[in-house]
Design a protein around this motif. Structure first.
Motif, PDB file in Angstrom:
ATOM      1  N   LYS A  36      16.447 -32.466 -15.384  1.00  9.15           N
ATOM      2  CA  LYS A  36      16.949 -33.372 -14.348  1.00  9.15           C
ATOM      3  C   LYS A  36      17.637 -34.569 -14.992  1.00  9.15           C
ATOM      4  CE  LYS A  36      13.415 -32.386 -10.915  1.00  9.15           C
ATOM      5  NZ  LYS A  36      12.268 -32.923 -10.177  1.00  9.15           N
ATOM      6  N   PHE A  37      16.975 -35.125 -16.018  1.00  5.83           N
ATOM      7  CA  PHE A  37      17.496 -36.306 -16.686  1.00  5.83           C
ATOM      8  C   PHE A  37      16.846 -36.387 -18.058  1.00  5.83           C
ATOM      9  CE2 PHE A  37      18.144 -40.813 -17.561  1.00  5.83           C
ATOM     10  CZ  PHE A  37      19.434 -40.982 -17.107  1.00  5.83           C
ATOM     11  N   VAL A  53      12.969 -35.510 -18.120  1.00  4.65           N
ATOM     12  CA  VAL A  53      12.481 -35.257 -16.769  1.00  4.65           C
ATOM     13  C   VAL A  53      12.880 -33.810 -16.484  1.00  4.65           C
ATOM     14  CG1 VAL A  53      12.597 -35.906 -14.339  1.00  4.65           C
ATOM     15  CG2 VAL A  53      12.808 -37.679 -16.105  1.00  4.65           C
ATOM     16  N   ASP A  87       8.027 -38.177 -15.209  1.00  4.52           N
ATOM     17  CA  ASP A  87       8.431 -37.877 -13.830  1.00  4.52           C
ATOM     18  C   ASP A  87       9.758 -38.538 -13.498  1.00  4.52           C
ATOM     19  OD1 ASP A  87       6.149 -36.334 -13.325  1.00  4.52           O
ATOM     20  OD2 ASP A  87       4.994 -38.119 -12.787  1.00  4.52           O
ATOM     21  N   SER A  88      10.018 -39.669 -14.152  1.00  2.00           N
ATOM     22  CA  SER A  88      11.284 -40.383 -13.954  1.00  2.00           C
ATOM     23  C   SER A  88      11.500 -41.292 -15.154  1.00  2.00           C
ATOM     24  CB  SER A  88      11.267 -41.208 -12.661  1.00  2.00           C
ATOM     25  OG  SER A  88      10.305 -42.230 -12.752  1.00  2.00           O
TER      26      SER A  88
END
Length: 127
Positions: A36-37, A53, A87-88
């Motif tokens: 995701k990132f 992430v 998670d972020s």
């Protein structure tokens, strides 16, 4: 990084000097569709933290190997990678999360840089 488009971001320091990272070359690779990132933090010349992430489809061993191969190509030698799974990734003061942070590159571009910081003698980029 005034000498390269006015930006200091997305820059890693290799033994050959600073290297601007084309993030679209990383993110457009098929292997990175499972992420995701991510954020790259260069702590020292050959020590890098990779914060990830992951998507549900992320395959830890395979995708870590992809990151290792990428950094071996960037640095022309093996680097020590430490992976952290989050998670972020928190945003910075400007509201965006920086993708690349390099402590050695910042020192290289500053007036306090010394040749022994990289293992080879370089001339800092003129600003």
């Amino acid at each position: 990084l005034d000498a390269i488009g006015g930006r200091r971001r997305n820059l890693l320091l290799t033994r050959e000097g600073p290297r601007s990272i084309a993030l679209h070359d990383i993110t457009e690779r098929t292997e990175f569709t499972r992420v995701k990132f991510f954020r790259i933090i260069q702590r020292s010349l050959l020590e890098i933290d990779v914060e990830v992430v992951p998507e549900a489809t992320y395959e830890r061993l395979r995708d870590e190997a992809t990151f290792r191969d990428l950094f071996t190509k960037i640095f022309n030698e093996e680097v020590s990678l430490t992976f952290r799974y989050l998670d972020s990734i928190p945003a910075g003061p400007n509201g965006k999360a920086p993708i690349v942070e390099s402590l050695p590159a910042e020192r290289y571009l500053s007036d306090s840089w010394k040749p022994e910081d990289s293992g080879r003698i370089h001339t800092p980029i003129q600003r």
